[in-house]
Design an enzyme around this catalytic site. Structure first.
Site: not given
Length: 315
Positions: A29, A106
């Site tokens: 992820h 991110h």
């Protein structure tokens, strides 16, 4: 330790003949957050409160976000060697920077996308029977010309390794090996619609639980697996807990790793161990910290359950 560097190529022929949507595949992820550029401006995927923090305590806030952003501790090559074959990717331009360079993000800005793709490509050139799923699902601060740049970069780097968009059911490892394809790119943006080697996002649904509680996460994963489409798509099970603003505040001292993940990992792992791949079962499973457990091993081993099914006799 490249224990799983060739796991797909080592599968028995019964499994390499099955559609890839029926096999269990480990994924990570927010891949590529193993390196985060502390000097870059705050990435455009953050809410206003983080930007406020960033202006208030410029350096402190960035250090805090580094803790939250580093969901993967292994480099790309290490994740591939460990057996990870699906990557969840968020990309962005750097606002104010001239040119069309694209970065993985991110939280804070990370690597140039080109460097990451070259690293994957060199792994695939060495391991000809391995196949990766690249899921470009979030784009920030990107204009039409950035998309053109990224799509042509994907085609330049991977060339004939890119699999053409076709019926999901026809994608087996045998087919990929025969065609010498090793990369399936999902591009969740209309700019890729006319390009045969860019697959649409709706062929890889990845329902997201958005919870900090492991029991709620597991309920959600079970419900979404039951609702999994019988045809036409792969499926991503996101075995991931998401930090809330309060969790961020509580976890500042320890970071996401200790606060959210390590405490709850045993619950999540034992759920994964109890799953089964196949038409109604799990397919791609993603987790936050791929090196904290033998996560990839556990997922890859689930494929053995498909071998123990009795062969159906033709009527």
């Amino acid at each position: 330790m490249a224990v799983n560097a060739d796991w797909m190529g080592s599968l028995p022929s019964r499994l390499s003949a099955m559609p890839l949507k029926c096999l269990a595949v480990p994924g990570s992820h927010d891949s590529f957050t193993f390196w985060v550029d502390v000097h870059a401006p705050v990435a455009p995927d953050q809410k206003a409160y983080v930007k406020y923090l960033a202006t208030m305590f410029s350096v402190l806030a960035k250090k805090v976000m580094v803790k939250w952003s580093m969901t993967q501790n292994l480099t790309f090559r290490e994740q591939l060697d460990a057996g990870i074959r699906y990557f969840d990717l968020r990309v962005s331009s750097k606002p104010g920077e001239p040119g069309n360079e694209i970065y993985f993000i991110h939280g804070l800005f990370g690597h140039k996308v080109r460097d990451g793709l070259l690293e994957i490509n060199s792994f695939l050139t060495r391991h000809r029977k391995e196949v990766v799923f690249l899921d470009f699902n979030h784009y920030y601060a990107m204009e039409a010309e950035h998309h053109v740049y990224l799509i042509s970069m994907l085609q330049q780097v991977f060339g004939s390794k890119l699999c053409k968009n076709c019926a999901v059911e026809s994608i087996t490892l045998d087919y990929m090996w025969e065609m010498k394809y090793q990369v399936i790119v999902f591009y969740h943006h209309p700019s890729a619609q006319s390009i045969p080697v860019m697959w649409p996002g709706n062929k890889i649904p990845a329902p997201w639980a958005n919870t900090t509680e492991p029991n709620k996460l597991i309920q959600f994963l079970e419900m979404t697996l039951k609702e999994r489409a019988k045809q036409g798509s792969f499926h991503v099970t996101q075995a991931i807990l998401t930090p809330t603003v309060n969790t961020v505040a509580k976890g500042l001292v320890w970071g996401l790793r200790n606060y959210l993940v390590e405490r709850n990992l045993p619950t999540i792992m034992s759920w994964i161990e109890s799953q089964k791949p196949g038409v109604d079962g799990v397919n791609i499973i993603t987790s936050d910290f791929v090196e904290l457990t033998d996560f990839a091993n556990v997922v890859i081993k689930l494929n053995n359950l498909l071998l123990s099914e009795k062969k159906l006799k033709p009527r």
